[in-house]
Scaffold this motif. Sequence first.
Motif, PDB file in Angstrom:
ATOM      1  N   UNK A   1     -13.808   2.319  -0.837  1.00 45.55           N
ATOM      2  CA  UNK A   1     -13.090   3.675  -0.712  1.00 45.55           C
ATOM      3  C   UNK A   1     -12.379   3.559   0.604  1.00 45.55           C
ATOM      4  N   UNK A   2     -12.902   3.070   1.518  1.00 39.77           N
ATOM      5  CA  UNK A   2     -12.283   3.162   3.084  1.00 39.77           C
ATOM      6  C   UNK A   2     -10.775   2.382   2.958  1.00 39.77           C
ATOM      7  N   UNK A   3     -10.896   0.974   2.359  1.00 40.19           N
ATOM      8  CA  UNK A   3      -9.664   0.428   2.120  1.00 40.19           C
ATOM      9  C   UNK A   3      -8.859   0.982   1.177  1.00 40.19           C
ATOM     10  N   UNK A   4      -9.188   1.568   0.128  1.00 40.28           N
ATOM     11  CA  UNK A   4      -8.397   2.095  -0.921  1.00 40.28           C
ATOM     12  C   UNK A   4      -7.579   3.251  -0.467  1.00 40.28           C
ATOM     13  N   UNK A   5      -8.144   4.187   0.347  1.00 42.41           N
ATOM     14  CA  UNK A   5      -7.534   5.201   0.873  1.00 42.41           C
ATOM     15  C   UNK A   5      -6.472   5.027   2.028  1.00 42.41           C
ATOM     16  N   UNK A   6      -6.889   4.020   2.828  1.00 44.75           N
ATOM     17  CA  UNK A   6      -5.636   3.471   3.564  1.00 44.75           C
ATOM     18  C   UNK A   6      -4.565   2.985   3.074  1.00 44.75           C
ATOM     19  N   UNK A   7      -4.751   2.203   1.954  1.00 43.58           N
ATOM     20  CA  UNK A   7      -3.563   1.434   1.235  1.00 43.58           C
ATOM     21  C   UNK A   7      -2.663   2.492   0.454  1.00 43.58           C
ATOM     22  N   UNK A   8      -3.806   3.457  -0.236  1.00 46.26           N
ATOM     23  CA  UNK A   8      -3.124   4.448  -1.046  1.00 46.26           C
ATOM     24  C   UNK A   8      -2.184   5.481  -0.351  1.00 46.26           C
ATOM     25  N   UNK A   9      -2.541   5.980   0.830  1.00 45.40           N
ATOM     26  CA  UNK A   9      -1.787   6.865   1.607  1.00 45.40           C
ATOM     27  C   UNK A   9      -0.449   6.187   1.991  1.00 45.40           C
ATOM     28  N   UNK A  10      -0.686   5.043   2.337  1.00 46.74           N
ATOM     29  CA  UNK A  10       0.547   4.127   2.470  1.00 46.74           C
ATOM     30  C   UNK A  10       1.596   3.978   1.362  1.00 46.74           C
ATOM     31  N   UNK A  11       1.082   3.711   0.196  1.00 44.85           N
ATOM     32  CA  UNK A  11       1.604   3.399  -0.969  1.00 44.85           C
ATOM     33  C   UNK A  11       2.585   4.783  -1.367  1.00 44.85           C
ATOM     34  N   UNK A  12       1.731   5.803  -1.241  1.00 41.73           N
ATOM     35  CA  UNK A  12       2.366   7.046  -1.671  1.00 41.73           C
ATOM     36  C   UNK A  12       3.429   7.450  -0.793  1.00 41.73           C
ATOM     37  N   UNK A  13       3.323   7.302   0.350  1.00 44.81           N
ATOM     38  CA  UNK A  13       4.352   7.569   1.374  1.00 44.81           C
ATOM     39  C   UNK A  13       5.547   6.903   1.091  1.00 44.81           C
ATOM     40  N   UNK A  14       5.471   5.491   0.690  1.00 41.35           N
ATOM     41  CA  UNK A  14       6.379   4.654   0.560  1.00 41.35           C
ATOM     42  C   UNK A  14       7.088   4.652  -0.702  1.00 41.35           C
ATOM     43  N   UNK A  15       6.490   5.283  -1.652  1.00 42.51           N
ATOM     44  CA  UNK A  15       6.778   5.591  -2.953  1.00 42.51           C
ATOM     45  C   UNK A  15       7.832   6.885  -2.904  1.00 42.51           C
ATOM     46  N   UNK A  16       7.363   7.815  -2.437  1.00 44.29           N
ATOM     47  CA  UNK A  16       8.019   9.029  -2.160  1.00 44.29           C
ATOM     48  C   UNK A  16       9.280   8.833  -1.135  1.00 44.29           C
ATOM     49  N   UNK A  17       9.483   8.034  -0.363  1.00 38.92           N
ATOM     50  CA  UNK A  17      10.611   7.412   0.253  1.00 38.92           C
ATOM     51  C   UNK A  17      11.588   6.964  -0.660  1.00 38.92           C
ATOM     52  N   UNK A  18      10.992   6.135  -1.558  1.00 35.17           N
ATOM     53  CA  UNK A  18      11.688   5.452  -2.655  1.00 35.17           C
ATOM     54  C   UNK A  18      12.441   6.574  -3.335  1.00 35.17           C
ATOM     55  N   UNK A  19      11.699   7.550  -3.823  1.00 35.96           N
ATOM     56  CA  UNK A  19      12.048   8.505  -4.760  1.00 35.96           C
ATOM     57  C   UNK A  19      13.351   9.492  -4.218  1.00 35.96           C
ATOM     58  N   UNK A  20      13.367   9.560  -2.932  1.00 31.40           N
ATOM     59  CA  UNK A  20      14.284   9.889  -2.157  1.00 31.40           C
ATOM     60  C   UNK A  20      15.442   9.475  -2.288  1.00 31.40           C
ATOM     61  N   UNK A  21      15.506   8.093  -1.897  1.00 28.55           N
ATOM     62  CA  UNK A  21      16.476   7.059  -1.593  1.00 28.55           C
ATOM     63  C   UNK A  21      17.012   6.732  -2.839  1.00 28.55           C
TER      64      UNK A  21
ATOM     65  N   UNK B   1       4.243  -0.433  -5.710  1.00 21.65           N
ATOM     66  CA  UNK B   1       4.149  -0.432  -4.308  1.00 21.65           C
ATOM     67  C   UNK B   1       2.770  -0.802  -3.519  1.00 21.65           C
ATOM     68  N   UNK B   2       1.745  -0.113  -4.344  1.00 16.33           N
ATOM     69  CA  UNK B   2       0.500  -0.432  -4.092  1.00 16.33           C
ATOM     70  C   UNK B   2      -0.112  -1.678  -3.938  1.00 16.33           C
ATOM     71  N   UNK B   3       0.476  -2.284  -4.958  1.00 13.47           N
ATOM     72  CA  UNK B   3      -0.006  -3.921  -4.940  1.00 13.47           C
ATOM     73  C   UNK B   3       0.770  -4.803  -3.786  1.00 13.47           C
ATOM     74  N   UNK B   4       2.128  -4.232  -3.632  1.00 11.66           N
ATOM     75  CA  UNK B   4       2.699  -4.835  -2.248  1.00 11.66           C
ATOM     76  C   UNK B   4       2.085  -4.430  -0.944  1.00 11.66           C
ATOM     77  N   UNK B   5       1.542  -3.097  -0.971  1.00 12.33           N
ATOM     78  CA  UNK B   5       0.725  -2.822   0.402  1.00 12.33           C
ATOM     79  C   UNK B   5      -0.614  -3.695   0.536  1.00 12.33           C
ATOM     80  N   UNK B   6      -1.191  -4.007  -0.731  1.00 12.08           N
ATOM     81  CA  UNK B   6      -2.385  -4.724  -0.962  1.00 12.08           C
ATOM     82  C   UNK B   6      -2.302  -6.163   0.089  1.00 12.08           C
ATOM     83  N   UNK B   7      -1.077  -6.831  -0.361  1.00 13.26           N
ATOM     84  CA  UNK B   7      -0.534  -8.224   0.068  1.00 13.26           C
ATOM     85  C   UNK B   7      -0.530  -7.870   1.777  1.00 13.26           C
TER      86      UNK B   7
END
Length: 317
Positions: free
Chosen positions: A163-183, A208-214
């Motif tokens: 859960x801890x690792x997932x939430x960390x990665x998920x928040x990062x992935x969401x932010x990157x995804x929404x940035x992509x949507x804007x651009x 993006x989530x998979x990329x963040x996991x790497x």
Amino acid sequence: MVNVLLTSCDSSGTFKTMDERLEKLVTEAQRHAPQSEERQLALTQLVDEMLRSRKICRSLASKPLFGIYQEIYQQVRQQLLHDVSGQLNQYNSKQTTVREWANTLRALAFRTILVDAQLKQLAMVAQGYPPATELRQYALGELVEAIRLSGKLCRPHRASFSAQFYNLIYDEAVNKTLTYVCRHINNYDPERGDKKFMNWVNFRLDRVFIECCREFREPNTKELPSLNELEYIVQSDEPDSLFEKVRECLEEDREKVFKQTHIRNRPDANFSAIALARLSGKSWEEISAEFKIPLPTLSSFFQRCCEKFRPKFKQYA
């Protein structure tokens, strides 16, 4: 960060905090009989107060709301009037604060109204404004907040991580995804992904989530197959062009080899159907549920097929 205490001045000239105003309006509405004009007036004032701190459908440069933003605001307002009316008598200040109660109901109203059709319309309105203009920035800001409020962002591969690792990665992935949507909002095609806007967004979020996991991989973490197995089959300088080529190869299937290759005794669960489902934005969990096939079976089948058909994809490209 300094917390700002929202205040306003009432008719008597006394400044009140938002909590005080909400408490006063709730009490006022509760003391009137249901269906009475006094109750309806108090409810309207209460809802308008609750919507003052909304995150979207806010006016641009003090101008009146317009277009889709005005439509969504009115729809949410009507939904909130309905919800507050039904919940008013159950509200108990000893169990929850008035701010928490109001925030919960407001969030539920927005989630109810912000269906995919509304999000798609917000996206298309944003596409219509020239880049780097005030209206474009306003429209993108409204769209991003609407996506968050809608509750329709997927949570891919949740069961595969702590859960801890997932939430960390998920928040990062969401932010990157929404940035992509804007651009890249102009890349959105309303005719793709079963014509659903959130399929486009969630498809990107999964990648993006998979990329963040790497980047932040946990030891011994087993990740589900992504579309990276397909990404390197067809070489292209443009990622969007790459995925279009992959999709075209799968859909055309000149020799019918993609459809003929399937999981044992399951011709419906063929490589073409599974890969196109992923390209349409469905998560592995959704595909597993749709075909009623365990995730490990899907994973191994998908990866074997990607390796098997690598020459085919290069030939088609």
